[in-house]
Design a protein around this motif. Sequence first.
Motif, mmCIF file in Angstrom:
data_model
loop_
_atom_site.group_PDB
_atom_site.id
_atom_site.type_symbol
_atom_site.label_atom_id
_atom_site.label_comp_id
_atom_site.label_asym_id
_atom_site.label_seq_id
_atom_site.Cartn_x
_atom_site.Cartn_y
_atom_site.Cartn_z
ATOM 1 N N VAL A 11 20.531 17.109 -74.290
ATOM 2 C CA VAL A 11 20.775 17.983 -72.986
ATOM 3 C C VAL A 11 20.295 17.350 -71.786
ATOM 4 N N ALA A 12 19.516 16.376 -71.942
ATOM 5 C CA ALA A 12 18.866 15.615 -70.743
ATOM 6 C C ALA A 12 17.898 14.681 -71.119
ATOM 7 N N THR A 13 17.822 13.759 -70.364
ATOM 8 C CA THR A 13 16.711 12.696 -70.378
ATOM 9 C C THR A 13 15.953 12.458 -69.138
ATOM 10 N N ALA A 14 14.739 11.791 -69.436
ATOM 11 C CA ALA A 14 13.720 11.436 -68.361
ATOM 12 C C ALA A 14 13.145 10.279 -68.422
ATOM 13 N N SER A 15 12.439 9.840 -67.452
ATOM 14 C CA SER A 15 11.924 8.331 -67.424
ATOM 15 C C SER A 15 10.260 8.428 -67.143
ATOM 16 N N ASP A 16 9.801 9.771 -66.956
ATOM 17 C CA ASP A 16 8.534 9.539 -66.823
ATOM 18 C C ASP A 16 8.268 11.200 -67.241
ATOM 19 N N GLY A 17 6.655 11.436 -67.380
ATOM 20 C CA GLY A 17 6.215 12.749 -67.999
ATOM 21 C C GLY A 17 6.259 13.804 -67.182
ATOM 22 N N ILE A 18 6.351 13.688 -65.945
ATOM 23 C CA ILE A 18 6.196 14.973 -64.835
ATOM 24 C C ILE A 18 7.597 15.360 -65.005
ATOM 25 N N GLU A 19 8.745 14.393 -65.069
ATOM 26 C CA GLU A 19 10.125 14.991 -64.842
ATOM 27 C C GLU A 19 10.532 15.609 -66.214
ATOM 28 N N GLY A 20 9.744 14.833 -67.282
ATOM 29 C CA GLY A 20 9.911 15.505 -68.651
ATOM 30 C C GLY A 20 9.205 16.703 -68.985
ATOM 31 N N GLU A 21 8.402 16.891 -68.601
ATOM 32 C CA GLU A 21 7.673 18.317 -68.314
ATOM 33 C C GLU A 21 8.441 19.574 -67.897
ATOM 34 N N LYS A 22 8.989 18.982 -66.421
ATOM 35 C CA LYS A 22 10.177 19.922 -65.976
ATOM 36 C C LYS A 22 11.185 20.361 -66.694
ATOM 37 N N LEU A 23 11.897 19.333 -67.330
ATOM 38 C CA LEU A 23 12.826 19.650 -67.908
ATOM 39 C C LEU A 23 12.835 20.198 -69.314
ATOM 40 N N ILE A 24 11.683 20.147 -70.061
ATOM 41 C CA ILE A 24 11.349 20.749 -71.215
ATOM 42 C C ILE A 24 11.258 22.251 -70.823
ATOM 43 N N LYS A 25 10.525 22.491 -69.839
ATOM 44 C CA LYS A 25 10.267 24.090 -69.546
ATOM 45 C C LYS A 25 11.504 24.638 -68.886
ATOM 46 N N GLN A 26 12.557 23.710 -68.404
ATOM 47 C CA GLN A 26 13.890 24.438 -68.007
ATOM 48 C C GLN A 26 14.754 24.599 -69.074
ATOM 49 N N TYR A 27 14.781 23.756 -70.023
ATOM 50 C CA TYR A 27 15.708 23.738 -71.249
ATOM 51 C C TYR A 27 15.173 24.363 -72.409
ATOM 52 N N GLU A 28 14.045 24.318 -72.463
ATOM 53 C CA GLU A 28 13.107 24.787 -74.066
ATOM 54 C C GLU A 28 14.033 24.286 -74.971
ATOM 55 N N PRO A 29 14.061 22.640 -75.293
ATOM 56 C CA PRO A 29 14.984 22.365 -76.382
ATOM 57 C C PRO A 29 14.231 22.628 -77.881
ATOM 58 N N ASP A 30 15.312 22.450 -78.824
ATOM 59 C CA ASP A 30 14.616 22.510 -80.293
ATOM 60 C C ASP A 30 13.856 21.534 -80.488
#
Length: 256
Positions: free
Chosen positions: A32-51
């Motif tokens: 559902v999404a990719t990121a290149s750094d931890g800050i963006e990654g945290e934002k995306l995880i909290k947004q999508y709450e992936p499995d």
Amino acid sequence: MSYSVIFIEDEKIVREELVASIRWELLGLDLVATASDGIEGEKLIKQYEPDIVITDIRLPGIDGLTMLSRCPINHAIILSGHTDFNYMKQAIRLGVFDYLLKPIDDVELEETLSNLVKKLEEEDKDFEQLRTTRSVSTSELIPLPHGVNNHVIDSTIGFISQNYSSPVGLQEAAAFLELSESHLSRLFKEVTGLNFLQYLNAWRINKAVDLMKDPKRNIGEIATSCGFPTPGYFAKIFKRFSGVTPTQYRDEHSGK
């Protein structure tokens, strides 16, 4: 059914190669999404709450393990160019499913993902069994064993009953009981039929259901008071256990 994945990797070549080469759909996965750094990654995880979260450890902004510790994570796979034991120890404590060393082999990653999908499918079967075996007479949404005539497990259940509203997990329970996490995890599953996190989340859901009987209580507030990190994560776990969202459940049972 497909399981959602977020992939965090700062090396562009590695990220693009794995995104293109892994057979996501064939594995039953949805990237559902990719990121290149931890800050963006945290934002995306909290947004999508992936499995599933796949992440490198050393990332710009914040490292992968810190990022995981700040987010509601179900399952994670670590990719790393380092065999540092401290990293591995932290990963184990965070419940990471596997720790793969770079350079990443596509076949190895696909095999790991396939095994993780099997685990998720088994968990879903556990949830389904809990739903279908529920007694109409019980006040619990999810019937759970409470007294199993095993001192360790009964003590663990007691720990959960006293601490479910706090951010606790297997690590804290094992430390409280002065046992190894692996021993407690294995014994808990053997005796109760559920792994520790499943039982903890089921306990929290039952407490939330009880609180939802009060129409004045906000569902987001209930989620937080029952130990869920975000209302979105609560809704996701609630639906996996019950088949409906918290709002739908409350609406269906509002007159009962």
